[in-house]
Design an enzyme around this catalytic site. Structure first.
Site, PDB file in Angstrom:
ATOM      1  N   THR A   2       0.836  -1.197   0.000  1.00  0.00           N
ATOM      2  CA  THR A   2       0.000   0.000   0.000  1.00  0.00           C
ATOM      3  C   THR A   2       0.873   1.250   0.000  1.00  0.00           C
ATOM      4  OG1 THR A   2      -1.790  -1.137   1.177  1.00  0.00           O
ATOM      5  CG2 THR A   2      -1.710   1.265   1.376  1.00  0.00           C
ATOM      6  N   SER A   3       0.560   2.206  -0.882  1.00  0.00           N
ATOM      7  CA  SER A   3       1.222   3.512  -0.913  1.00  0.00           C
ATOM      8  C   SER A   3       2.734   3.350  -1.126  1.00  0.00           C
ATOM      9  CB  SER A   3       0.868   4.286   0.365  1.00  0.00           C
ATOM     10  OG  SER A   3       1.223   5.638   0.240  1.00  0.00           O
ATOM     11  N   SER A   4       3.580   3.681  -0.139  1.00  0.00           N
ATOM     12  CA  SER A   4       5.024   3.454  -0.321  1.00  0.00           C
ATOM     13  C   SER A   4       5.273   1.980  -0.651  1.00  0.00           C
ATOM     14  CB  SER A   4       5.793   3.828   0.953  1.00  0.00           C
ATOM     15  OG  SER A   4       7.182   3.627   0.789  1.00  0.00           O
ATOM     16  N   HIS A  43      -7.018   7.803  -0.492  1.00  0.00           N
ATOM     17  CA  HIS A  43      -5.745   7.136  -0.283  1.00  0.00           C
ATOM     18  C   HIS A  43      -5.762   6.487   1.078  1.00  0.00           C
ATOM     19  CE1 HIS A  43      -1.546   6.600  -1.383  1.00  0.00           C
ATOM     20  NE2 HIS A  43      -1.237   6.801  -0.132  1.00  0.00           N
TER      21      HIS A  43
END
Ligand SMILES: *[C@@H]1O[C@H](CO)[C@@H](O)[C@H](O)[C@H]1NC(C)=O
Length: 309
Positions: free
Chosen positions: A133-135, A293
């Site tokens: 997720t994300s990074s 997000h």
């Protein structure tokens, strides 16, 4: 004393059901923590899923925010959770070292964790998958790009294209790792061939098959467009999503696509590239209308895409 001893035994038993830090993993080259969940009953050999956390997250946190552990018990696969070495909890997806195959960055450390799990726990080198997720989503794209020889498929929750976050001159050891505002803002656009060339440039000698990809992105993503939270804004998250689809459709050499609305749930549009269905296609996108997000992890869809369940 007796009471205390009993209590600490209970705590120890409790933690056995969670993830464990692998004390003797010294695989480097960067100093990430390796955490694993190895169920009592494993498939022989056992599929491996690497779960990569977001900024301000941790291996421990991501292992409970996502719900892969009971599924690992049911299906006998190994979970690896890398833990960021950075105070801010991000992974390095910006240095040349991490973007390149065996370049000496965080991606290589994670690939080494997979090798460790294959050797020590009976992992299946033919069924190694990564998600995040994300990074961790950015890292999933980086892992798949630089280590197509290690990973068979990836599932990306709210990330950016492989190489999009590159920061020239940033290093594999700096803390925090490089951050690319232009990419996060959805201002990095390239042609499909340019994105594909970027991925191929990170491992130019590789000629084998490329990992299958599943890309999730929310249309109201307010982080991976404007890190300073100027919200709400219009197009960029969709652009980031489309740039990833362009990249992997080029890498996987897919030219046709088909949209299905409200799949796997209301408000999500599924796009299948090339031949096959959601479980067999080389590339599947999920655009989550109105979702910010980051997109909630869909463990069941991931497992089907990976061919585990
Ligand atoms: C890409 O796919 C087409 C068929 O759709 C095929 O003719 C072509 O050889 C493929 N290119 C590569 C580089 O695999």
């Amino acid at each position: 004393m007796k009471v205390l001893a009993t209590l600490s035994t209970l705590v120890a038993l409790g933690s056995c059901q969670g993830i464990t830090k692998v004390g003797d993993f010294t695989g480097g080259p960067t100093n990430l923590g390796m955490y694993v969940y190895v169920p009592k009953t494993l498939k022989t050999p056992a599929p491996i899923i690497v779960g990569v956390h977001h900024c301000q997250g941790s291996a421990q946190g991501y292992s409970t925010e996502t719900h892969y552990q009971p599924l690992a018990d049911t299906h006998g696969f190994i979970l690896i959770y890398p833990n960021s070495k950075s105070g801010g909890g991000c992974f390095d997806v910006a240095s040349e070292a991490t973007l390149k195959h065996n370049g000496g960055g965080d991606s290589q450390t994670i690939a080494n964790m997979v090798k460790y799990a294959i050797d020590k726990y009976g992992g299946d080198p033919e069924r190694v998958f990564t998600t995040g997720t994300s990074s961790g989503a950015m890292m999933t794209n980086v892992l798949v790009g630089a280590y197509p020889d290690v990973f068979k498929a990836g599932s990306v929750y709210s990330g950016v294209p492989d190489g999009c976050f590159a920061v020239p001159g940033s290093t594999a050891t700096q803390d925090p790792p490089g951050w690319n505002n232009q990419c996060a803002n959805g201002q990095s656009t390239k042609t499909a061939a340019q994105w594909g060339d970027l991925t191929r440039s990170y491992f130019p000698d590789y000629t084998g098959p490329r990992p299958r990809m599943q890309i999730w992105h929310g249309t109201a993503d307010g982080t991976l467009r404007y890190p300073n939270c100027e919200f709400p804004l219009t197009q960029p998250p969709i652009i980031i999503d489309q740039e990833q689809m362009k990249q992997w459709s080029n890498v996987l050499n897919l030219t046709t696509s088909k949209d299905t609305p409200n799949t796997p749930q209301s408000g999500y549009t599924q796009t299948i590239y090339g031949e096959g269905d959601a479980t067999t296609a080389q590339l599947v996108g999920y655009s989550a209308n109105g979702v910010g997000h980051s997109v909630p992890v869909h463990e069941d869809v991931d497992l089907k895409f990976f061919g585990i369940a």
